[in-house]
Motif scaffolding. Structure first.
Motif, PDB file in Angstrom:
ATOM      1  N   GLU A 129      -0.686  -1.316   0.061  1.00  0.00           N
ATOM      2  CA  GLU A 129       0.674  -1.661  -0.378  1.00  0.00           C
ATOM      3  C   GLU A 129       1.477  -2.301   0.753  1.00  0.00           C
ATOM      4  O   GLU A 129       2.478  -2.960   0.506  1.00  0.00           O
ATOM      5  N   LYS A 130       1.023  -2.114   1.994  1.00  0.00           N
ATOM      6  CA  LYS A 130       1.710  -2.684   3.157  1.00  0.00           C
ATOM      7  C   LYS A 130       0.985  -3.917   3.688  1.00  0.00           C
ATOM      8  O   LYS A 130       1.097  -4.262   4.863  1.00  0.00           O
ATOM      9  N   LEU A 131       0.256  -4.610   2.811  1.00  0.00           N
ATOM     10  CA  LEU A 131      -0.519  -5.784   3.178  1.00  0.00           C
ATOM     11  C   LEU A 131       0.340  -6.830   3.899  1.00  0.00           C
ATOM     12  O   LEU A 131       1.461  -7.116   3.490  1.00  0.00           O
ATOM     13  N   ILE A 132      -0.226  -7.407   4.951  1.00  0.00           N
ATOM     14  CA  ILE A 132       0.400  -8.507   5.687  1.00  0.00           C
ATOM     15  C   ILE A 132      -0.452  -9.747   5.443  1.00  0.00           C
ATOM     16  O   ILE A 132      -1.670  -9.721   5.652  1.00  0.00           O
ATOM     17  N   LEU A 133       0.180 -10.832   4.979  1.00  0.00           N
ATOM     18  CA  LEU A 133      -0.505 -12.095   4.703  1.00  0.00           C
ATOM     19  C   LEU A 133       0.074 -13.183   5.602  1.00  0.00           C
ATOM     20  O   LEU A 133       1.284 -13.429   5.579  1.00  0.00           O
ATOM     21  N   GLN A 134      -0.790 -13.840   6.372  1.00  0.00           N
ATOM     22  CA  GLN A 134      -0.342 -14.880   7.280  1.00  0.00           C
ATOM     23  C   GLN A 134      -1.330 -16.046   7.263  1.00  0.00           C
ATOM     24  O   GLN A 134      -2.508 -15.858   6.952  1.00  0.00           O
ATOM     25  N   SER A 135      -0.839 -17.245   7.587  1.00  0.00           N
ATOM     26  CA  SER A 135      -1.672 -18.448   7.645  1.00  0.00           C
ATOM     27  C   SER A 135      -1.270 -19.314   8.825  1.00  0.00           C
ATOM     28  O   SER A 135      -0.101 -19.332   9.213  1.00  0.00           O
ATOM     29  N   ILE A 136      -2.252 -20.032   9.340  1.00  0.00           N
ATOM     30  CA  ILE A 136      -2.015 -21.032  10.372  1.00  0.00           C
ATOM     31  C   ILE A 136      -2.594 -22.342   9.849  1.00  0.00           C
ATOM     32  O   ILE A 136      -3.811 -22.465   9.692  1.00  0.00           O
TER      33      ILE A 136
END
Length: 143
Positions: free
Chosen positions: A48-55
């Motif tokens: 539920e505390k997922l972190i989604l990031q992209s470069i």
């Protein structure tokens, strides 16, 4: 004594392989949901505390972005039915330490059968109530 050491090494060697297989299965389930645009299946693999990031990488410069899980799931649910996409995972490099795992997965991304971009995903997972859950996903994207 030698037999005890051998049994110990075999048990922990197989246990480590089993954990890696479980981590890989969690990621495969995530992508099954991703390709089917099935937000319930995707959510079942994530914290539920997922972190989604992209470069995003380009000749004009790199761009770092972050997306809230709710926004990501909503965008998945709103992709038109005629748009098909596939993220082909080229390999898995999985490391496990107790209740934490990291997976490095190079990929190629296709939209309606046409190559779009490539990069690598870096997943961090942990065991939550006996199940591996994705807590962090960062990817690179380049043409």
């Amino acid at each position: 004594m030698k037999n005890t050491i051998l049994l110990f090494l075999l048990f922990f060697g197989f246990s480590g392989q089993a954990q890696k297989a479980e981590v890989q299965k969690t990621i495969e389930t995530f992508f099954e949901g991703f390709h089917a645009k099935d937000t319930v299946k995707i959510k079942s693999t994530c914290s539920e505390k997922l972190i989604l990031q992209s470069i995003s990488e380009s000749p004009k410069g790199n761009k770092f972005s972050e997306e809230k899980p709710k926004e990501f799931l909503l965008s998945m649910a709103n992709i038109p039915a005629e748009v098909q996409f596939e993220e082909k995972i080229l390999s898995y490099n999985i490391q496990v330490d107790g209740t934490m795992a990291h997976a490095w997965t190079p990929y190629e991304f296709y939209i309606n059968g046409k190559f779009s971009h490539k990069g690598v995903n870096a997943f961090t997972l942990y065991i939550d109530n006996g199940q591996w859950k994705i807590i962090h996903l960062i990817d690179t994207r380049r043409k």
